[in-house]
Design a protein around this motif. Structure first.
Motif, short mmCIF file in Angstrom:
data_model
loop_
_atom_site.label_atom_id
_atom_site.label_comp_id
_atom_site.label_asym_id
_atom_site.label_seq_id
_atom_site.Cartn_x
_atom_site.Cartn_y
_atom_site.Cartn_z
N GLY A 109 26.88 -0.32 -29.59
CA GLY A 109 26.82 0.80 -30.52
C GLY A 109 25.57 1.62 -30.26
N GLN A 110 25.61 2.88 -30.66
CA GLN A 110 24.44 3.76 -30.52
C GLN A 110 23.36 3.25 -31.50
OE1 GLN A 110 22.26 6.34 -28.98
NE2 GLN A 110 24.23 7.26 -28.52
N PRO A 111 22.13 3.03 -31.04
CA PRO A 111 21.09 2.53 -31.96
C PRO A 111 20.84 3.53 -33.10
CG PRO A 111 20.15 3.09 -29.82
CD PRO A 111 21.62 3.27 -29.70
N ALA A 112 20.50 3.00 -34.26
CA ALA A 112 20.24 3.85 -35.43
C ALA A 112 18.82 4.41 -35.42
CB ALA A 112 20.49 3.06 -36.70
N GLU A 113 17.91 3.67 -34.82
CA GLU A 113 16.51 4.13 -34.74
C GLU A 113 15.90 3.63 -33.44
OE1 GLU A 113 14.11 0.85 -37.30
OE2 GLU A 113 15.19 2.39 -38.44
N PHE A 114 14.83 4.29 -33.02
CA PHE A 114 14.23 4.01 -31.72
C PHE A 114 13.77 2.56 -31.61
CE2 PHE A 114 11.41 4.47 -28.08
CZ PHE A 114 12.15 5.33 -27.27
N ALA A 115 13.18 2.02 -32.66
CA ALA A 115 12.65 0.65 -32.63
C ALA A 115 13.74 -0.38 -32.34
CB ALA A 115 11.94 0.32 -33.93
N GLU A 116 14.98 -0.04 -32.62
CA GLU A 116 16.10 -0.94 -32.36
C GLU A 116 16.26 -1.23 -30.86
OE1 GLU A 116 20.90 -0.83 -33.03
OE2 GLU A 116 19.65 0.23 -34.49
N LEU A 117 15.77 -0.33 -30.02
CA LEU A 117 15.87 -0.53 -28.57
C LEU A 117 15.13 -1.78 -28.10
CD1 LEU A 117 15.53 3.16 -27.37
CD2 LEU A 117 17.59 1.72 -27.30
N ALA A 118 14.19 -2.28 -28.90
CA ALA A 118 13.48 -3.51 -28.55
C ALA A 118 14.43 -4.71 -28.49
CB ALA A 118 12.34 -3.77 -29.53
N THR A 119 15.59 -4.59 -29.12
CA THR A 119 16.57 -5.69 -29.11
C THR A 119 17.59 -5.53 -28.00
OG1 THR A 119 18.12 -4.62 -30.63
CG2 THR A 119 16.32 -5.91 -31.62
N TRP A 120 17.54 -4.44 -27.28
CA TRP A 120 18.48 -4.17 -26.19
C TRP A 120 18.00 -4.79 -24.88
CZ3 TRP A 120 22.24 0.17 -25.48
CH2 TRP A 120 22.77 0.61 -26.69
N PRO A 121 18.92 -5.07 -23.95
CA PRO A 121 18.46 -5.40 -22.59
C PRO A 121 17.84 -4.13 -22.00
CG PRO A 121 20.86 -5.23 -22.65
CD PRO A 121 20.38 -5.10 -24.07
N ILE A 122 16.75 -4.30 -21.29
CA ILE A 122 16.00 -3.15 -20.76
C ILE A 122 15.84 -3.29 -19.26
CG2 ILE A 122 13.73 -1.99 -20.78
CD1 ILE A 122 15.33 -1.66 -23.42
N VAL A 123 16.00 -2.17 -18.56
CA VAL A 123 15.65 -2.07 -17.14
C VAL A 123 14.42 -1.16 -17.09
CG1 VAL A 123 16.38 -1.37 -14.84
CG2 VAL A 123 18.07 -2.26 -16.46
N ALA A 124 13.35 -1.64 -16.49
CA ALA A 124 12.09 -0.88 -16.46
C ALA A 124 11.65 -0.61 -15.03
CB ALA A 124 11.00 -1.63 -17.21
N TYR A 125 10.97 0.49 -14.87
CA TYR A 125 10.36 0.87 -13.60
C TYR A 125 9.03 0.16 -13.45
CZ TYR A 125 7.97 3.73 -10.16
OH TYR A 125 7.26 4.15 -9.07
#
Length: 168
Positions: A52-68
């Protein structure tokens, strides 16, 4: 085409012109700002369908992340505006990659959300192979993009032609 974050000796490497994000710290270079570097957070449609589309930016901390990741470290501090204040979200990447192409490919394959330059993701966003997360959240620009060349008296015709294209 060569992707590398290491300091570049233009003469020894046989490089006429480079594009760099952020101002290089070497001497005897001719540096020209090409553009600002707006950023966005993107993910594969399949990952957005799953989470689902996150409701707020801080929610991205719970997502899998690909970082440079560069020689200076991984980009894991994601800046965003919240109620007029610039805040930072620290993310824990599931995967780190060493170039922008791999970052986009990994995001496209659903391996995680990615904090990317808007210009690099534009084609994927237009094609629907990536989805912008939280498009209404303002993200401060990352370091600008510059052209860099050695400070030489003679400049090749191909560099002059490329620079002329940039001026158009």
């Amino acid at each position: 085409l060569h992707f590398d974050d290491a300091p570049l000796d233009f003469v020894r490497a046989g490089v006429d012109l480079a594009l760099t994000v952020g101002l290089p710290q070497a001497e005897r270079l001719v540096v020209r700002k090409l553009c600002d570097n707006e950023v966005t957070v993107v993910a594969a449609p399949s990952l957005v369908d799953e989470r689902g589309q996150p409701a707020e930016f801080a929610e991205l901390a719970t997502w899998p992340i690909v970082a440079y990741r560069s020689a200076l470290g991984a980009v894991t501090s994601w800046r965003y505006a919240d109620a007029g204040e610039i805040r930072t979200l620290e993310v824990e990447p599931a995967l780190t990659v060493s170039d922008g192409v791999s970052l986009l490919v990994s995001a496209r394959r659903g391996l995680g959300a990615a904090y990317v330059s808007r210009f690099s993701a534009a084609e994927d966003l237009d094609a629907g192979t990536l989805v912008e997360l939280l498009p209404d959240v303002a993200l401060p620009a990352y370091a600008p993009v510059y052209t860099v060349k050695a400070d030489l008296t003679l400049v090749s015709a191909r560099v002059r032609a490329f620079e002329a294209c940039l001026d158009e």
